[in-house]
Design a protein around this motif. Structure first.
Motif: not given
Length: 206
Positions: A1-19, A53-60
């Protein structure tokens, strides 16, 4: 389940890069704006594309984190509310001419935005509140967020504060991923096979 957490952090990072990219496009848009010009139209379209795109990544990413991490309800709630706040702010910023009540140069707006962002960042102490590295990281990120208020003093619109926030949260999510990978912090996740000790936050008691 840590992989799910890691992916969540990754998508939040991508979302903020897009912001961050969104804020830079806004800067160029306002500096070069000419009504009905092709360039302004392209920049406006690009700003919307980056925003959505940023919000899609951040929300996911937020959903992945919230559905994987045990407890930390205040952190999860704050992060979700922060995403809603940024959505409203970015929509108003890119449509500033359509809403008379919106004051993009308002000092109060900049202060409130940075203060709320700082509190949301502070809630990440719930990840592992006894770790000095995490505490130091959060202090640094909050300091960066409060620096976003300087944009108002320099006469820059609120997108400067959004840009600074994007930098701070990019640093936060990237560094949290490193701390987890290096086992500098421990995060209890749903589905862990190991026996999980009862979590109790000294920051905010859930």
């Amino acid at each position: 389940m840590h992989e799910r957490l890691n992916n969540g952090i990754k998508f939040c990072f991508i979302g903020n890069i897009l912001f961050l990219a969104f804020s830079i496009v806004c800067f160029i848009f306002y500096k070069t704006y000419v009504e009905k010009s092709v360039l302004s139209g392209i920049l406006e379209f690009l700003a919307y594309a980056l925003e959505f795109s940023g919000f899609a990544a951040f929300i996911f990413g937020d959903w992945l984190i919230s559905s994987s991490v045990r407890f930390r309800n205040i952190m999860k709630l704050c992060l979700t509310l922060y995403i809603i706040l940024e959505a409203v702010m970015m929509f108003l910023e890119i449509n500033a001419g359509k809403f008379e009540f919106y004051k993009p140069y308002s000092r109060l707006l900049a202060i409130v935005h940075s203060s709320i962002s700082g509190f949301v960042c502070l809630s990440f102490l719930q990840l592992d509140n006894d770790r000095k590295k995490l505490e130091t990281l959060i202090i640094v990120c909050i300091a960066i967020m409060f620096a976003g208020m300087l944009g108002n003093i320099l006469g820059i619109r609120i997108y400067f504060s959004i840009l600074v926030n994007a930098v701070a949260y990019s640093i936060l999510f990237y560094s949290v991923a490193r701390l987890i990978r290096n086992e500098d912090i421990e995060v209890d996740c749903h589905g862990d096979r190991a026996t999980v000790a009862e979590y109790k936050s000294t920051f905010i008691d859930d």
